[in-house]
Design a protein around this motif. Structure first.
Motif, mmCIF file in Angstrom:
data_model
loop_
_atom_site.group_PDB
_atom_site.id
_atom_site.type_symbol
_atom_site.label_atom_id
_atom_site.label_comp_id
_atom_site.label_asym_id
_atom_site.label_seq_id
_atom_site.Cartn_x
_atom_site.Cartn_y
_atom_site.Cartn_z
ATOM 1 N N VAL A 137 -5.055 1.734 -3.456
ATOM 2 C CA VAL A 137 -4.901 1.198 -2.107
ATOM 3 C C VAL A 137 -6.199 0.551 -1.609
ATOM 4 O O VAL A 137 -6.167 -0.497 -0.953
ATOM 5 N N SER A 169 0.823 -1.209 0.000
ATOM 6 C CA SER A 169 0.000 0.000 0.000
ATOM 7 C C SER A 169 0.860 1.264 0.000
ATOM 8 O O SER A 169 0.372 2.339 -0.333
ATOM 9 N N GLY A 194 1.016 3.188 -3.201
ATOM 10 C CA GLY A 194 -0.021 4.190 -3.435
ATOM 11 C C GLY A 194 -0.922 3.936 -4.621
ATOM 12 O O GLY A 194 -1.717 4.777 -4.988
#
Length: 129
Positions: A32, A26, A29
């Motif tokens: 997510v 995550s 980016g």
């Protein structure tokens, strides 16, 4: 002897591995929300599958059929592959992700829970010989 509590603990470890890898992913980016959704789906699906496999393994070990565990293991591999493919295709159709990172938590969960499944079934076979 392997117990239900051990299998639950191993499933918990596999869940931690999956969620930790999702946390790292995550950081990239990219989508997510979908990444975490796939992580949750993966953990739920594979935990249920793993517990079901253990339950069926206990039944197969107690069976009079000497090949019951081998038959069960082969059937579990086939069912797991087919249903995993269905889960991924359904996720693709439902959410249409643009990136490819969403699939990594599923693959990591697949491997982690497969290890749990194999270890638990092998332990069952050893204890009931």
């Amino acid at each position: 002897m392997i117990t239900n509590n051990k299998v639950l603990l191993w499933c918990f470890y596999a869940m931690i591995i999956t969620l930790a890898s999702s946390s790292l992913l995550s950081l990239a980016g990219e989508e997510v929300d979908l990444l975490w959704m796939m992580s949750g789906v993966s953990v739920a699906y594979f935990t249920i599958f793993c517990l079901l496999a253990f339950y069926l393994g206990v039944k197969a070990v107690k069976s009079k059929d000497l090949n019951a565990m081998n038959k069960l293991f082969m059937a579990l591999v086939l069912v797991k592959l087919v249903t995993a493919l269905v889960v991924v295709v359904a996720f693709l159709k439902a959410f249409e992700p643009t990136g490819k990172l969403f699939i990594l938590p599923f693959i990591i969960a697949y491997v982690a829970y497969t290890v749990v499944e194999v270890v638990s079934l092998r332990s069952l076979m050893r204890t009931h010989r």
